[in-house]
Every structure is written in structure tokens, then in C-alpha cells.
Design an enzyme around this catalytic site. Sequence first.
Site, PDB file in Angstrom:
ATOM      1  N   ASP A 202       1.304   1.717  -2.189  1.00  0.00           N
ATOM      2  CA  ASP A 202       1.262   2.172  -0.789  1.00  0.00           C
ATOM      3  C   ASP A 202       0.119   1.448  -0.065  1.00  0.00           C
ATOM      4  OD1 ASP A 202       2.034   5.199   0.782  1.00  0.00           O
ATOM      5  OD2 ASP A 202       0.461   3.881   1.546  1.00  0.00           O
TER       6      ASP A 202
ATOM      7  N   GLU B 280       5.602   1.471   1.553  1.00  0.00           N
ATOM      8  CA  GLU B 280       5.544   1.913   0.157  1.00  0.00           C
ATOM      9  C   GLU B 280       6.771   1.503  -0.644  1.00  0.00           C
ATOM     10  OE1 GLU B 280       5.707   6.213  -0.315  1.00  0.00           O
ATOM     11  OE2 GLU B 280       6.391   6.395   1.743  1.00  0.00           O
TER      12      GLU B 280
END
Length: 344
Positions: A8, A103
Site C-alpha cells: 500500500d 494497493e
Amino acid sequence: MREILHVDLDAFYASCEELDYPALKGKPLVVAGRSERSIITTANYEARKFGIHSAMPIFMAKKLCDHLIIMPMRRGRYLQKSQEVFEILSSYTDIIEKVSIDESYLDMTGKNLDLKYLKAMQNNILKKSGLNVSIGLSFNKFLAKLASDWNKPRGIKIINKEEVPEILMDLDIRKIHGIGKKSEERLRNIGINKVRDLYLLNEEFLTEFFGKLGTDLYNRIRGIDEREVTVHRERKSIGTESTFTSTDNKKIIESYIEKFAGELSENLYRKNICGYTLTIKLKDENFKIRTRSRTFDTVLFERDEILKAGLNLLREFYGGEKIRLVGLTMSNLVDLYAHQITFF
Ligand code: TTP
Ligand code: MG
């Protein structure tokens, strides 16, 4: 045992701004829409120290930090960087699933990953893209995502099987992916604040409380999550084109753009998607194909917006030659519904 990574990006939009405008580094910064009433999409970590966060209205953030820097959103740029990072990640494995603009999950089973490897990966991504990521490694998706969030920014966390459920005990229920704001409130009302409290509830109770998600939650906090990393071939673009008898009549060519804009808009609505990039394609009498694209900062899905953008592209691009094909295509597609929730 599977090895699942969740990667992420840290303060993604804000980091892109810092990357492109290095003078902003280290200063409290948010990215938001252009009006005073708009809300913050993200805050960098300096701004977060003032209590500023995503979804907070600008006026409120200004009260918390009077020297806050507010940067207008440049979605096209973020999509570009997102794609860049995704390509770097794709060099590590083909089993990769992009779940949002910033992500991805990677299935790296069999690679025996360790901290050193993850650090090198993090550095490699920084070196190549200029952006920082946090990486979580565990044996399922739920725990990998939890791990990537463990010590952001530039976090690295590995959650091993032996550590579950102990490691989750002290975790606040807010940290559990799947528990939304409303559920969180309802749980707090009955005195459930930490995962340790959730363990006391049996599966039947959770199912009654959360519906179908109840069973998932019951299992996930116990380290059970069988979801695969699915390599989904995302639809890359959507569009139409037509071949016709060669013409240099601008009105006729424009009428095709008009027709396509209507069709495109309808198609996007039907599929619940919208896009950032519009491409026009022309084929001349010698079968030479040329295309021209523009990426916008806001999504296109309305007929009139697409039409205007299409006609502009045509105006800039078309030199009066005879044409036998016109096409209009939308790419950089995103989910319309998710987009509306976040931005409108
Ligand atoms: P997040 O990954 O949730 O946040 P982040 O990357 O900014 O920060 P973190 O370091 O905590 O991961 O979201 C990714 C991007 O999505 C974010 O940079 C901006 C955008 N976004 C919105 O536009 N609206 C929102 O409400 C949220 C949460 C994010
Ligand atoms: Mg992020």
C-alpha cells in the site's frame, strides 16, 4: 503455507505532489478538490500530526493547521504513478491483484520471504518510482492487509501463523477491514472495543449482527481467510469506431463523434464505470492510423462532457485530410459507484 503480500502506497496522492514539487516535502499538505467546501482525499504524515485526515472538509483542516498547503487533485498523474508502481510490482510475480489505486496483493508462495527481502523491495520501489510503500506479509489476505497498515509509513510487518490470535488481541476493532463506521458504533455500544472482545462472541451472534460478513469476521480474526489472489484481467478500455466512405466533410466526422459520445456514455453507465482518458482514432485514405489521447483530472461519463472533449481532440488533431474511420475510446476506467461515494 501461502506467502501473501499486501503493498500500500504511503499518503499516496500527497506523496505524488511532494515528488513533483520537492519544495513541499516535510510541510503539512493535503490534496483536495478545488472548492472551499470540498473534502480532503488524503493528508501527508506531517498534516496528520495536526489531526487532519481523509474525508475531512478543508475548512476544518485549516482550523487545525493554519499553514496547511492545499494541493488540487491531479487524478491523471496519480493514475500514471499507480500504473508505474503496479508494473514494478509485476516484476516480482504474475500473481498480482490490484485492489485500488494504491494497493495490491501479491502471491509469493514458495519464495521464503524475509524482512531483508521486503526491505530491498521497498527500496527498489522507492528508487524506481520515487514513492514509499508499506508492505505486509502473512499467510492470507486479511492478515497481509492488516500487516501493511501496522507501522505506516514505510512500514514492514510480517505476521506468522504462531502469532495469531495473540497479536490481534489488543487491536482496536476500527483496524479490522470489513467493520465499517456503523458496525463499529454498534459494537462499541455493547462494549466491544478490541479484537479481544470480539473473540468472546460466537459465530451465530456475529452472523446475526453482521449478516453474511459475520462468518468471515469470525474466521478472519482467527487467522482463517481462504481468499485467493485473483489476477483479474481488468477491462482496459471501452469504445466504438466506424468505417465509412472516405470524407473530409468536418460535419460528417463530427456527427460520428457525437454519435459515439452518446453510445460511450450509455455503455459506461450500464457497466457502472467511468474513465479519465479519452482517445480519438482516425484512419486516412492510405490506411494510416493515428490516435490522440487526453487524460483529465476528473472522470468523464456524461454524454456532453465526452462530446466536448472528443470535439476538442478532433479540432486539435484533424488536419482536413480525407478520413475513412473514426473511433472514440475511454480508458483508465474506474468504478463509477465507488467514485461517487468518495468524491461527490
Ligand atoms: P489510502 O491508502 O487509504 O490512503 P493514503 O495512501 O493516502 O495514506 P496511507 O499512508 O494511510 O495509506 O488511499 C489511497 C488514496 O486514495 C489516497 O492517497 C487518496 C485516495 N482517497 C480518496 O480520494 N478519498 C478517501 O476517502 C480515501 C480514504 C482515499
Ligand atoms: Mg495508501
